[in-house]
Design an enzyme around this catalytic site. Structure first.
Site, PDB file in Angstrom:
ATOM      1  CG  HIS A   1      55.030 -20.129  15.126  1.00 44.03           C
ATOM      2  ND1 HIS A   1      56.187 -20.483  14.710  1.00 44.03           N
ATOM      3  CD2 HIS A   1      54.182 -19.596  14.260  1.00 44.03           C
ATOM      4  CE1 HIS A   1      56.271 -19.838  13.618  1.00 44.03           C
ATOM      5  NE2 HIS A   1      55.134 -19.299  13.215  1.00 44.03           N
TER       6      HIS A   1
ATOM      7  CG  ASP B   1      57.587 -13.239  13.715  1.00 38.53           C
ATOM      8  OD1 ASP B   1      56.758 -13.465  12.948  1.00 38.53           O
ATOM      9  OD2 ASP B   1      58.522 -13.988  13.850  1.00 38.53           O
TER      10      ASP B   1
END
Length: 1003
Positions: A257, A331
Site C-alpha cells: 500500500h 490488486d
C-alpha cells in the site's frame, strides 16, 4: 445513432427474453445451474489466441447453451465503451454520504462500470446502496468485499471470524470448509458475489508488515489445504473465491500500500513453494486470482516492474504455465506499489495488456476508459482480447444468477448476518486452534484443585475480562497486580500455580510484540514460579523470548477475542484438550506443525446452544419469564443456568439483591439454596458411605443412630427414610420453644455475644446454647409417626442423615463437604456460613425476619432449624451460585465422576436415582426428587423419568436429565422481603423456564 441505439436495446431485450424463456422451460436445469458446487468449476482450455468458443464451464449441455446465448446476446448488444466499462470494479463506501454515492452513480450511468468493491460502512447501508446501484445499471454489477475474516473486515455490525494464522493451527479441514460455508452464506445474504479471499501467501518472513496474521502459515501444504477448504466453503454457497496475492506476498518487508515490495526468490523456488497453493486450488475449481504489485526479478526482467502489469507474470505464468482459466483481478490500482510506477489510466491499460480481466480500484475510470478505447482503436487491444475478458466476466455474471437478479431483501438483514450459529462455530474453531507448546510434568490441565493455590498475572495492554471470569468459574483464582517485580513475587509466594496471560489488542494491524519490560516480567515470573503462560497474540510474538526453559506450561491462543479467552481457560482446566499445531516456526524447539495434545477431563465447558443442538432464540425467552417474576415481585433477582452435553450454554443473572437500591445480581452472587443442600452436600456424603459399604438400602435407623434404637423409628430402613416414605412429620418449628410469646429470644437459650457454652451463631449478635442440637435430635426421636404409610416430604430425613454422617466420620458436615466435594470440584463459591469468606454485598438476603432473629437475614441460613445448628444443616444451610450447583449436578449426570475424581461408583448413583415406590404413588428417588407421577410436581412435566433434582423453599431448583444430558439451575431469593405466599411457585416460573429448555431442543 439514436435509431441504432434503439435497435441494440431491442436486440438486448429480445435475447434477454429468449434466455429467460429457456430457463423457465427447464426448471431442473435452473436448479442445477445454481447448485453451489458449480461455482468455480472452470476447466476451459485457455490460450489468448484461441477462439472464445473454447471457453467452457462444466455444466449440462443445455445449460451451457443457455449461458452462451445470454453471454453472446448481451455482448453483441454492447457498445465499445460499455464493454470497456465491464473491466472496472470501482471502490465504493457506505459511510461516505451523498456526494460519494452520486459519484458512483455517475460511473454506473455514464461509464457502465462492471462492478463495485465495497469498503468501510455498514451492512444495511451497503445493501440499500447495492440495490440502488444495481437498479441503475444496464447489466448487473459484480459486488465484491474483502472479507478475509468475515464481513467485519470492512463493515460494522457484522461478525468477526478468526484470522488465517489462527485457522492455520486447525487440523480439521472440514471445519475450515464449514467456516467457508458460513462466510459464504453471509456474503450471499448481502448481495456479494466475490469474497476477495482467501489469502494464500506463504508467510516465511515474520517481519512481513501486511500479510502476517492474514496468512495460514509458512508451510505450503498447510496453506494449500486450508485455502482449498475455505474456497470450497465459499463456492458451496455460490460465492466466488479469490486467491491472493499472486505470485506470492509472503516473504516481503514492505507494505505494498506504501511501496513496491521485492521478492528475491528464484523462479524455481517460486514454482516449488509460492505457486503450490494456486496449483492445488486451480485443480479444485478456483474462480479467480488477484495479482499483487510486487517486484519479482526472477519473473520479470524489467527493474522494479510491478507483477500486476507484467505480461510474463499474468499471462505466461498464471494463465499458460499454471493453466488458470478463471477471472484475474489486479490488486487495488491506487496502492503506491502500482500508482508510483504509472499514472492513473496508464496503469489500468498496462494491467489489461498484461492479461488481467478486472481492474480493481481504478483511480480515474474516465481517463482509463479513454486510454483503453484509444488502444482498441489503434489495434493495441484486439477485439478478440477484449471479447475474451468481457465475455468471461459475463459468463461469471450468468453463473451468479444475473439473468434474473433480485434486489437484496433488507428485512432482518443485520440479524441474519449475526446468526446464533456464528458463536457456535467460533467456539469450535478456537477449540481446535489452541496450541500447547510446553506441558512440563503434565501441568496442563490443572487437576487436584483441592491442593492448588492459583494466581493470575496479566502482561500486555489488551483486555482480559473473559479470561479471568472463566478461570474463576473453574477454581479459586486470585488476580495479582504489581509492577515492581520483587513486590510481585512477595504476593505470589503463597501460590503454587501462577497463570500468566499475555494480552494484546485483538484489532488487526496493531503490534503484538512484547516490550522489554513485559519480557522482563515474563522471565521473572517463570523463573520463580510454577507458571502456565497463555499468549493471546500472534505466535510470532514468542520470537522475542530467548529461553523457554523456565516456562512449564505454554499455550498459544492466537487472538485476544472473548471466545479465545474463554476457550483458553477451558483448556487450562481440562474442559477441552489441545488439538492445534503451530502454523509458523518460532524457535528451534517450536517449529511449524509442532503442538502437544493435552488431556480432556469430564468437567463443564462453555459453548453456545447451537453447539449442542439447542435454539438460542427459544432460550432467549427465559429473559421474559425472569422479568415477569421480578416485575411481579415474585423474586427481586435470580440466576439461571442451562448446560447440555457437558457445556454451559446459558448463564444469566437478572435483577438485584433486593427490590430497593441494591447491587445487581451477577454470576458470582451467592444464594441460600435451601433444600438443595440435601443433594448438594448431605446426599453425596451418604452415597460415599454407601459406596464404602457402611450402609445399604436395608440399614435401619436404629442401626444408624443409637438415639433411635428404642423408638418407634428404629426399624425404618435407609431406603424408606430417604424416599420420604418413613411416616416422619414434615417439620417442627424448633425455634418456637426458644423464644417468648412476643417472639424475643429467651436468655435460657441465647446470648448476644459468643460465650463458652453459647457459641452457635444463628445471626448477627445472636448465639444459641451449644447443646441445643442434641435437643433437636431428641425432639425428632420422640415425635409421633404419621398414622398412614404414604409419601410425606420431611426435613427430618436429612437432619438425621447429617447427624449420622458426622458421628460416623467424626467430622462436621461442612468440613466433610468442603474436603470431599466442593474443593475437588472447584466449587469455590459453595459453602456453609459464607460470611466467613465473602462480603455480604455479594450474598442475596433471604428475609427481613420479624418473628425469630429480628433482623435482615443475609449470609445466614434462612431455615430456622439449620440456623439453630450453627448454619450447618443436613437439610439446609449451603450457599452457592448457579455455576457451582451445575458442577455438582453434572457430577451426578456423570454418575459420580468429575474432573478426574470418582466420588462414588456408577452403581451407587443408579441405586439412589431409582424410584422404589413409584407403584405406590411416591415419585421420590433415594434422596433425589423425581418428576411428578400425576399432574402436579416439581418439573414442567417434560423431563424424562430418569431425571432427578430438587427444589428449595427460597426459590431454587436444580435438575438433571440423563436422557437429554441437560442440567438446569434456577436460584433466587423469592423469600425476600418475607416468605409469605409463594408467588414464584404459583406462577410456575421455574417450571416454565424448564419448559423452554426442552422446547429449545433441536435434536
Amino acid at each position: 445513432m439514436k435509431n441504432k441505439g434503439i435497435r441494440i436495446s431491442v436486440l438486448y431485450v429480445l435475447f434477454f427474453f429468449i434466455a429467460a424463456c429457456a430457463l423457465q422451460k427447464d426448471k431442473t436445469v435452473i436448479k442445477s445451474i445454481h447448485k453451489p458446487t458449480r461455482i468455480g468449476a472452470v476447466v476451459d482450455e485457455f490460450d489468448i489466441d484461441n477462439s472464445l468458443d473454447d471457453v467452457r464451464i462444466v455444466e449440462p449441455a443445455n445449460v451451457f447453451n443457455q449461458r452462451k446465448i445470454w453471454v453472446d446476446s448481451v455482448y453483441n448488444s454492447m457498445s465499445l465503451d460499455e464493454k470497456l466499462g465491464q473491466l472496472f470494479m470501482v471502490a465504493a463506501y457506505s459511510n461516505k454520504g451523498a456526494s460519494h454515492s452520486s459519484a458512483i452513480q455517475n460511473l454506473i450511468s455514464n461509464y457502465k462500470i462492471g462492478g463495485l468493491i465495497f469498503f468501510q460502512g455498514g451492512p444495511l447501508r451497503q445493501a440499500n446502496l447495492t440495490n440502488s446501484y444495481q437498479a441503475s445499471s444496464k447489466i448487473p454489477l459484480f459486488i465484491g468485499n474483502d472479507a478475509e475474516w468475515g464481513l467485519s473486515m470492512r463493515l460494522d455490525s457484522t461478525y468477526t471470524y478468526p484470522w488465517n494464522m489462527t485457522l492455520g493451527a486447525i487440523q480439521d479441514m472440514k471445519l475450515i470448509e464449514k467456516l467457508g460455508n458460513q462466510m459464504g452464506k453471509q456474503s450471499a445474504r448481502l448481495g456479494i458475489q466475490f469474497n476477495f479471499g482467501p489469502v494464500v501467501d506463504i508467510n516465511t518472513n515474520p517481519n512481513n508488515p501486511i500479510i502476517g496474521f492474514r496468512s495460514f502459515g509458512e508451510d505450503k501444504i498447510n496453506v494449500a489445504n486450508r485455502a482449498v477448504a475455505l474456497m470450497k466453503g465459499f463456492q458451496n454457497q455460490g460465492i466466488y473465491a479469490t486467491a491472493k496475492h499472486f505470485p506470492g506476498h509472503g516473504d516481503t518487508e514492505t507494505d505494498s500500500h506504501k511501496g513496491l515490495p521485492t521478492v528475491n526468490f528464484s523462479k524455481e523456488r517460486l514454482e516449488e513453494v509460492e505457486f503450490y497453493p494456486y496449483r492445488e486450488m486451480i485443480k479444485e475449481g478456483l474462480s479467480s486470482v488477484m495479482v499483487a504489485h510486487l517486484n519479482v526479478p526472477s519473473l520479470e526482467s524489467r527493474p522494479n516492474y510491478p507483477s500486476s502489469i507484467s505480461y510474463e507474470v499474468v499471462t505466461n505464468i498464471l494463465k499458460k504455465d499454471l493453466g488458470f482459466k478463471g477471472l484475474i483481478f489486479t490488486d487495488a490500482l491506487n496502492m503506491k506499489a502500482a500508482s508510483n510506477y504509472k499514472n492513473p489510466g496508464e496503469i489500468d491499460l498496462a494491467a489489461f495488456l498484461a492479461g488481467n480481466d478486472i481492474l480493481l480500484f481504478s483511480e480515474d475510470v474516465p481517463l482509463a476508459i479513454a486510454l483503453l478505447r484509444n488502444a482498441y482503436n489503434d489495434k493495441v487491444i484486439t477485439e478478440k482480447r477484449l471479447a475474451f475478458s468481457v465475455k468471461k466476466i459475463l459468463k461469471y455474471k450468468y453463473i451468479a444468477g444475473f439473468s434474473k437478479l433480485k434486489p437484496i431483501d433488507t428485512t432482518n438483514l443485520v440479524q441474519d448476518l449475526n446468526d446464533f450459529q456464528n458463536d457456535a462455530l467460533q467456539y469450535e474453531l478456537f477449540e481446535n486452534a489452541l496450541t500447547v507448546l510446553k506441558n512440563k510434568e503434565a501441568i496442563l490441565p490443572i487437576k487436584n484443585l483441592e491442593s492448588k493455590q492459583i494466581a493470575y498475572v496479566k502482561i500486555g495492554d489488551g483486555n482480559n475480562i473473559d479470561f479471568v471470569k472463566t478461570l474463576k468459574k473453574y477454581a479459586d483464582v486470585t488476580v495479582v497486580e504489581e509492577d515492581n517485580l520483587d513486590a510481585l513475587q512477595q504476593k505470589l509466594r503463597n501460590f503454587n500455580t501462577v497463570i500468566v496471560g499475555y494480552h494484546k489488542s485483538d484489532a488487526p494491524w496493531k503490534s503484538y510484540n512484547f516490550n522489554n519490560s513485559e519480557l522482563a516480567k515474563l522471565d521473572f515470573i517463570t523463573r520463580n514460579n510454577n507458571a502456565i503462560v497463555t499468549v493471546f497474540a500472534n505466535p510470532y510474538a514468542l520470537l522475542a523470548v530467548s529461553d523457554f526453559t523456565a516456562i512449564n506450561g505454554l499455550i498459544v491462543s492466537y487472538q485476544n477475542s472473548a471466545i479465545a479467552q474463554k476457550v483458553s481457560a477451558e483448556l487450562i482446566f481440562g474442559a477441552i484438550g489441545s488439538k492445534g499445531k503451530l502454523p509458523v516456526t518460532i524457535s528451534s524447539e517450536f517449529k511449524t506443525n509442532f503442538g502437544l495434545e493435552t488431556e480432556k477431563l469430564d468437567i463443564l465447558g462453555f459453548a453456545t446452544p447451537e453447539s449442542v443442538g439447542m435454539n438460542s432464540a427459544v432460550l432467549g425467552k427465559i429473559t421474559d419469564l425472569a422479568q415477569k417474576a421480578i416485575s411481579g415481585k415474585m423474586a427481586p433477582g435470580m440466576q439461571v443456568l442451562v448446560a447440555r452435553k457437558g457445556k454451559v450454554v446459558y448463564q444469566k443473572s437478572f435483577g438485584n439483591l433486593t427490590y430497593s437500591n441494591s447491587p445487581m445480581v451477577n454470576d458470582t452472587t451467592l444464594y441460600d439454596v435451601a433444600s438443595l443442600t440435601k443433594i448438594l452436600a448431605t446426599l453425596p456424603n451418604a452415597m460415599l458411605q454407601y459406596d464404602r459399604k457402611n450402609i445399604d438400602m436395608t440399614t435401619t435407623l436404629g442401626q444408624m443412630l443409637p438415639i433411635f434404637q428404642d423408638t418407634d423409628k428404629a426399624a425404618i430402613p435407609f431406603k424408606d427414610l430417604l424416599s420420604h416414605y418413613a411416616r416422619l412429620k414434615a417439620w417442627i418449628p424448633f425455634y418456637r420453644a426458644t423464644i417468648s410469646s412476643k417472639g424475643d429470644p429467651l436468655t435460657t437459650y441465647y446470648r448476644t455475644s459468643s460465650q463458652l457454652d453459647f457459641s452457635t451463631k444463628v445471626a448477627d449478635n445472636l448465639y444459641l446454647r451449644n447443646d441445643y442440637q442434641d435437643t433437636i435430635m431428641k425432639i425428632i426421636a420422640e415425635s409421633k409417626l404419621m398414622p398412614e404409610k404414604k409419601y410425606r416430604y420431611s426435613d427430618f430425613t436429612f437432619i438425621i442423615l447429617k447427624n449420622y454422617i458426622e458421628k460416623l466420620t467424626g467430622q462436621s458436615l461442612d468440613v466433610l463437604s468442603d474436603e470431599i466435594l466442593f474443593k475437588p470440584l472447584g466449587a469455590n463459591h459453595t459453602m456453609y456460613n459464607p460470611l466467613k469468606k465473602f462480603n455480604k454485598n455479594g450474598i442475596a438476603p433471604t428475609e427481613i425476619d420479624t418473628y425469630y432473629r429480628h433482623q435482615l437475614i443475609q449470609g445466614y441460613v434462612h431455615d430456622m432449624g439449620a440456623a439453630m445448628e450453627g448454619g450447618v444443616g443436613g437439610h439446609a444451610g449451603v450457599f452457592s451460585n448457579s455455576m457451582d450447583v451445575a458442577k455438582i449436578m453434572q457430577m451426578y449426570l456423570q454418575k459420580g465422576s468429575y474432573g478426574g475424581h470418582h466420588f462414588f461408583s456408577e452403581k451407587t448413583f443408579d441405586d439412589f436415582n431409582t424410584c422404589y415406590f413409584c407403584m405406590e404413588g411416591n415419585r421420590r428417588g433415594v434422596g433425589f426428587d423425581k418428576p411428578q407421577l400425576g399432574e402436579s410436581g416439581p418439573t414442567c412435566g417434560c423431563a424424562s423419568m430418569t431425571s432427578f433434582g430438587h427444589t428449595g423453599f427460597t426459590g431454587t431448583m436444580a435438575w438433571a436429565d440423563p436422557e437429554k444430558e441437560i442440567v438446569y439451575v434456577f436460584l433466587s431469593n423469592r423469600t425476600y422481603p418475607d416468605s409469605g405466599p409463594n408467588k414464584l411457585s404459583r406462577e410456575n416460573i421455574r417450571e416454565d423456564i424448564q419448559q423452554l429448555i426442552y422446547e429449545s431442543l433441536q435434536d
